[in-house]
Design a protein around this motif. Structure first.
Motif, PDB file in Angstrom:
ATOM      1  N   ALA A 166       3.407  -2.345   9.776  1.00 11.31           N
ATOM      2  CA  ALA A 166       3.168  -3.868  10.697  1.00 11.31           C
ATOM      3  C   ALA A 166       2.435  -3.292  11.974  1.00 11.31           C
ATOM      4  O   ALA A 166       1.427  -4.471  12.158  1.00 11.31           O
ATOM      5  CB  ALA A 166       4.797  -3.517  11.301  1.00 11.31           C
ATOM      6  N   GLY A 173       9.485  -1.750  10.806  1.00 12.54           N
ATOM      7  CA  GLY A 173       7.647  -1.971   9.970  1.00 12.54           C
ATOM      8  C   GLY A 173       7.105  -1.346   8.939  1.00 12.54           C
ATOM      9  O   GLY A 173       5.632  -1.040   8.790  1.00 12.54           O
ATOM     10  N   THR A 174       7.491  -0.379   8.203  1.00 10.72           N
ATOM     11  CA  THR A 174       7.247   0.805   6.579  1.00 10.72           C
ATOM     12  C   THR A 174       6.885   0.104   5.866  1.00 10.72           C
ATOM     13  O   THR A 174       6.533   0.604   4.588  1.00 10.72           O
ATOM     14  CB  THR A 174       7.547   1.685   6.876  1.00 10.72           C
ATOM     15  OG1 THR A 174       9.016   1.678   7.010  1.00 10.72           O
ATOM     16  CG2 THR A 174       7.663   2.429   8.736  1.00 10.72           C
ATOM     17  N   GLY A 175       7.471  -1.604   5.571  1.00 12.00           N
ATOM     18  CA  GLY A 175       7.494  -2.135   4.548  1.00 12.00           C
ATOM     19  C   GLY A 175       8.709  -2.071   3.931  1.00 12.00           C
ATOM     20  O   GLY A 175       8.517  -2.473   2.502  1.00 12.00           O
ATOM     21  N   LYS A 176       9.479  -2.134   3.768  1.00  8.26           N
ATOM     22  CA  LYS A 176      11.275  -1.940   3.506  1.00  8.26           C
ATOM     23  C   LYS A 176      11.044  -3.306   2.963  1.00  8.26           C
ATOM     24  O   LYS A 176      11.509  -3.341   1.989  1.00  8.26           O
ATOM     25  CB  LYS A 176      12.166  -1.413   4.349  1.00  8.26           C
ATOM     26  CG  LYS A 176      11.884   0.051   4.614  1.00  8.26           C
ATOM     27  CD  LYS A 176      13.256   0.522   5.921  1.00  8.26           C
ATOM     28  CE  LYS A 176      12.967  -0.246   7.426  1.00  8.26           C
ATOM     29  NZ  LYS A 176      12.083   0.107   7.874  1.00  8.26           N
ATOM     30  N   SER A 177      11.203  -4.307   3.627  1.00  3.51           N
ATOM     31  CA  SER A 177      11.298  -5.840   3.513  1.00  3.51           C
ATOM     32  C   SER A 177      10.313  -6.360   2.742  1.00  3.51           C
ATOM     33  O   SER A 177      10.447  -7.089   1.788  1.00  3.51           O
ATOM     34  CB  SER A 177      11.650  -6.511   4.873  1.00  3.51           C
ATOM     35  OG  SER A 177      12.322  -6.002   5.835  1.00  3.51           O
ATOM     36  N   TYR A 178       9.169  -6.152   3.094  1.00  4.66           N
ATOM     37  CA  TYR A 178       8.131  -5.891   2.279  1.00  4.66           C
ATOM     38  C   TYR A 178       8.057  -5.669   1.060  1.00  4.66           C
ATOM     39  O   TYR A 178       7.851  -6.815   0.203  1.00  4.66           O
ATOM     40  CB  TYR A 178       6.869  -5.193   2.491  1.00  4.66           C
ATOM     41  CG  TYR A 178       5.812  -6.421   2.626  1.00  4.66           C
ATOM     42  CD1 TYR A 178       5.202  -7.591   2.394  1.00  4.66           C
ATOM     43  CD2 TYR A 178       4.381  -5.786   1.810  1.00  4.66           C
ATOM     44  CE1 TYR A 178       4.123  -7.905   2.406  1.00  4.66           C
ATOM     45  CE2 TYR A 178       3.284  -6.217   2.178  1.00  4.66           C
ATOM     46  CZ  TYR A 178       3.202  -7.665   2.094  1.00  4.66           C
ATOM     47  OH  TYR A 178       1.591  -8.336   2.139  1.00  4.66           O
ATOM     48  N   ASN A 191      17.073   0.538   9.736  1.00 10.42           N
ATOM     49  CA  ASN A 191      15.845   1.743  10.077  1.00 10.42           C
ATOM     50  C   ASN A 191      16.882   2.552  11.107  1.00 10.42           C
ATOM     51  O   ASN A 191      16.188   3.839  11.490  1.00 10.42           O
ATOM     52  CB  ASN A 191      16.106   0.690  11.941  1.00 10.42           C
ATOM     53  CG  ASN A 191      14.558  -0.253  11.210  1.00 10.42           C
ATOM     54  OD1 ASN A 191      14.341  -0.550  10.214  1.00 10.42           O
ATOM     55  ND2 ASN A 191      14.602  -1.136  12.215  1.00 10.42           N
ATOM     56  N   ALA A 202       0.686  -1.037   0.100  1.00 12.15           N
ATOM     57  CA  ALA A 202       0.298   0.291  -0.192  1.00 12.15           C
ATOM     58  C   ALA A 202       0.914   1.311  -0.223  1.00 12.15           C
ATOM     59  O   ALA A 202       1.862   1.356   0.468  1.00 12.15           O
ATOM     60  CB  ALA A 202      -1.069   0.362   1.292  1.00 12.15           C
TER      61      ALA A 202
HETATM   62  N1  ATP Z   1       2.542  -0.558   2.601  1.00 14.39           N
HETATM   63  C1  ATP Z   1       2.963  -1.938   3.202  1.00 14.39           C
HETATM   64  N2  ATP Z   1       1.959  -3.076   2.663  1.00 14.39           N
HETATM   65  C2  ATP Z   1       1.161  -3.133   3.082  1.00 14.39           C
HETATM   66  N3  ATP Z   1       1.533  -4.114   3.919  1.00 14.39           N
HETATM   67  C3  ATP Z   1       2.404  -3.402   4.800  1.00 14.39           C
HETATM   68  C4  ATP Z   1       3.138  -2.289   4.748  1.00 14.39           C
HETATM   69  N4  ATP Z   1       3.964  -2.020   5.159  1.00 14.39           N
HETATM   70  C5  ATP Z   1       4.156  -2.916   6.489  1.00 14.39           C
HETATM   71  N5  ATP Z   1       3.643  -3.718   5.755  1.00 14.39           N
HETATM   72  C6  ATP Z   1       3.275  -4.928   6.626  1.00 14.39           C
HETATM   73  O1  ATP Z   1       4.077  -4.821   7.432  1.00 14.39           O
HETATM   74  C7  ATP Z   1       4.644  -6.536   8.206  1.00 14.39           C
HETATM   75  C8  ATP Z   1       6.394  -5.832   8.637  1.00 14.39           C
HETATM   76  O2  ATP Z   1       6.518  -4.684   7.928  1.00 14.39           O
HETATM   77  P1  ATP Z   1       8.481  -4.741   6.778  1.00 14.39           P
HETATM   78  O3  ATP Z   1       8.817  -6.263   7.586  1.00 14.39           O
HETATM   79  O4  ATP Z   1       8.428  -4.609   5.325  1.00 14.39           O
HETATM   80  O5  ATP Z   1       8.799  -3.894   7.326  1.00 14.39           O
HETATM   81  P2  ATP Z   1       9.996  -3.226   7.140  1.00 14.39           P
HETATM   82  O6  ATP Z   1      10.066  -1.744   7.597  1.00 14.39           O
HETATM   83  O7  ATP Z   1      11.158  -4.008   6.695  1.00 14.39           O
HETATM   84  O8  ATP Z   1      10.472  -3.881   8.963  1.00 14.39           O
HETATM   85  P3  ATP Z   1      11.954  -3.687   9.514  1.00 14.39           P
HETATM   86  O9  ATP Z   1      12.479  -2.537   9.488  1.00 14.39           O
HETATM   87  O10 ATP Z   1      12.082  -3.936  11.163  1.00 14.39           O
HETATM   88  O11 ATP Z   1      12.555  -5.135   9.268  1.00 14.39           O
HETATM   89  C9  ATP Z   1       4.533  -6.771   6.614  1.00 14.39           C
HETATM   90  O12 ATP Z   1       4.467  -7.945   6.320  1.00 14.39           O
HETATM   91  C10 ATP Z   1       3.394  -6.382   5.976  1.00 14.39           C
HETATM   92  O13 ATP Z   1       2.504  -7.017   6.177  1.00 14.39           O
END
Ligand code: ATP
Length: 437
Positions: free
Chosen positions: A332, A171-176, A272, A131
Motif C-alpha cells: 500500500a 497494506g500487504t495485499g491481503k484484501s487484494y 492485521n 506481486a
Molecule cells: N502484493 C501486492 N501486489 C500489488 N499491489 C499490492 C500488493 N500488496 C498491496 N498492494 C497495493 O496496496 C493496496 C492495499 O492493499 P490491501 O488493501 O490488500 O492490503 P491489506 O493487507 O488488506 O491491508 P489492511 O489489512 O489494511 O486491510 C492494494 O490495493 C494494492 O494497490
C-alpha cells in the motif's frame, strides 16, 4: 422528488413484469434492478411513514423476484419458466396463493440486510497484478482453484481446505489477494467486512452470519471473504456483551457446518491482529498464512504494476534502485508513492512558465505523429516561448514522461507505515501458529 422516483420505479416495474410474463427474463431482470434503484431513492426521500412502508413492501417484493430471476439466469436457463415463488410477478399477475409465513419473511429481510453488507460483484484484480506472495498464491490455488476446476482430484480422504486466514501487517495485499481469488475463480464471492457487520448490525449480526452462510451454501461453490475478521472474532471474555457472545458462537457453529455440509464453501479471513483472535476460531482456519512486507523483487514488480502503461523514461536500473530504497514499505505504501510520483509531470506542467515545440504522438490519436506539440522547458532553452499551461491548446499538449526523480521526490513524502514492533509480533504469531509466505 419522491413522486418522481416513484413514478419512474412504477414505469420500470410495468416493463419488468411484462417482460417477466413473456419469459424474457434477462431483460426483465434489468428492468427490476432499475425499478429497485428508483424505489430505494424514493424511500430515502419519502417523509411520510405510511408511504415509506408501502414503498418498502414493494422494494422487498421486487427484490425477491429479481433474486429469483438472477439465480435462474446464473444457472444458464434463459427461457425456461421461473415460478413466481411469492415474488413480484406472482403478485402483479394476481395469481394469489402467496402467504409466506413469518419465518420466510424474516429470512428475506435478513437477506436484504446482507445485500447491503456484502459485495458480490467480481473485482477486477488478476493473479498477475499481485506481486510476490508465491506461497499464499499456491495455497489458494490448492484451496480454491483446483477443487473447483478439477473436483476429481479431491475425492476420498483428500479434501480441500475450508478455512484460510491471511494475516500480516496492514497494506500487504491481503484484501487484494482475496480480490484476485474472486476474479480468477468461477465461484460465488461474498465479501463482508466484519467491522461493518458488528457496528451496523449488532444485535442482528449473528442472524446475518447465519444467513450469509446459508446463502453461501445455496450458491456453492462459493467463497466467503471476511475482512478484519478480528473485530468479530476477538478472544471471548467476561466483558463481552450478550450480542457479541452470540455472534462468536454462531460463527463457530457456521464454520463447523453443524447440521449442514460446508462442502464447496471456503471461508477466507484477513486480519492485521491475528493474536487477538479467539483460539477456537483461530483453529477453524486450518491454514494460516503470513502475508509479510514485500521483499526487494516483489517491490520492483509492484513499481512496474502500479506504473502500468503510464509514459515514463525509467530504466531497469532505476527500477532496481527504487526497490532497493523501499525496504520496509508495504504494498500500500508503494502504491501511494507511485500515485504521488505519477502526479510529477502534471505539477511540472502547472508550474511551467515556458514551453517549446516538439514532435510526438498526437494526444487525440497516438498513431499519428505531429510536429507542433508543446512541452514545458526551462526559460533558458533556445526554443523556449513564454507561456503558461492555460495558453496551450489541449490537443497540442505533450505530457512529459514520469522520471525517476519524480519517485525520489515522492519517497521523501511517503514513509513506511508499518512499525518494526508490529513485524515482530507477526513473526512470533507465525512461529506459534502460522505458515510463512
Ligand atoms: N502484493 C501486492 N501486489 C500489488 N499491489 C499490492 C500488493 N500488496 C498491496 N498492494 C497495493 O496496496 C493496496 C492495499 O492493499 P490491501 O488493501 O490488500 O492490503 P491489506 O493487507 O488488506 O491491508 P489492511 O489489512 O489494511 O486491510 C492494494 O490495493 C494494492 O494497490
Amino acid at each position: 422528488m419522491t413522486t418522481n422516483f416513484l413514478e419512474r420505479a412504477i414505469d420500470f416495474v410495468k416493463r419488468a413484469t411484462e417482460l417477466d410474463r413473456a419469459q424474457h427474463y434477462e431483460e426483465a431482470f434489468d428492468q427490476y434492478i432499475k425499478a429497485l434503484d428508483c424505489f430505494k431513492l424514493a424511500l430515502k426521500y419519502e417523509r411520510n411513514e405510511s408511504a415509506k412502508k408501502t414503498i418498502a413492501t414493494h422494494l422487498e417484493q421486487y427484490l425477491t423476484r429479481a433474486e429469483t430471476l438472477k439465480k435462474h439466469l446464473s444457472q444458464g436457463e434463459r427461457r425456461t419458466p421461473v415460478p413466481a415463488g411469492g415474488g413480484a410477478a406472482q403478485k402483479t399477475q394476481g395469481s394469489g396463493g402467496g402467504g409466506k409465513d413469518e419465518e420466510d419473511e424474516e429470512k428475506n429481510k435478513l437477506k436484504q440486510a446482507l445485500d447491503g453488507a456484502i459485495v458480490r460483484e467480481k473485482p477486477n484484480v488478476k493473479w498477475s497484478d499481485v506481486a510476490g506472495l508465491e506461497t499464499a498464491k499456491q495455497m489458494l490455488h490448492e484451496a480454491v482453484i483446483f477443487p473447483i476446476r478439477f473436483p476429481h482430484l479431491f475425492t476420498g480422504k483428500r479434501v480441500p481446505w475450508r478455512g484460510i486466514l491471511l494475516f500480516g501487517p496492514p497494506g500487504t495485499g491481503k484484501s487484494y489477494l482475496a480480490k484476485a481469488v474472486a476474479t480468477e475463480v468461477d465461484a460465488t464471492f461474498f465479501s463482508v467486512s466484519s467491522a461493518d457487520l458488528v457496528s451496523k448490525w449488532l444485535g442482528q449480526s449473528e442472524k446475518l452470519v447465519r444467513s450469509l452462510f446459508e446463502l453461501a451454501r445455496e450458491n456453492k461453490p462459493s467463497i466467503v471473504f471476511i475482512d478484519e475478521v478480528d473485530s468479530m472474532c476477538s478472544a471471548r471474555s467476561d466483558q463481552d456483551s450478550e450480542a457479541s457472545r452470540r455472534l462468536k458462537t454462531e460463527f463457530l457453529v457456521q464454520m463447523n457446518g453443524v447440521g449442514n455440509s460446508n462442502d464447496g464453501v471456503l471461508v477466507l479471513g484477513a486480519t492485521n491482529i491475528p493474536w487477538n483472535l479467539d483460539p477456537a476460531i483461530r483453529r477453524r482456519f486450518e491454514k494460516r498464512i503470513y502475508i509479510p512486507l514485500p521483499e526487494e523483487p516483489a517491490r520492483e514488480r509492484m513499481f512496474q504494476i502500479h506504473i502500468g502503461g503510464t509514459p515514463n523514461n525509467l530504466t531497469p536500473d532505476d527500477m532496481h534502485e527504487l526497490a532497493r530504497r523501499t525496504e520496509g514499505y508495504s504494498g500500500a505504501d508503494i502504491s501511494i508513492c507511485v500515485r504521488e510520483a505519477l502526479m510529477g509531470p502534471i505539477r511540472r506542467l502547472q508550474d511551467a512558465t515556458h514551453f517549446k515545440r516538439i514532435s510526438g504522438p498526437s494526444p487525440a490519436d497516438p498513431q499519428r505523429v505531429e510536429d507542433d506539440l508543446l512541452t514545458p522547458c526551462s526559460p533558458g532553452d533556445p526554443e523556449a516561448v513564454e507561456m503558461s499551461l492555460m495558453d496551450v491548446p489541449p490537443q497540442k499538449l505533450a505530457t512529459p514522461p514520469v522520471a525517476v526523480h519524480d519517485f525520489f521526490e515522492a519517497l521523501l513524502h511517503t514513509k513506511p507505515s508499518v512499525a518494526p514492533q508490529d513485524i515482530e509480533q507477526h513473526l512470533k504469531f507465525t512461529a506459534d501458529f502460522g505458515q510463512s509466505d
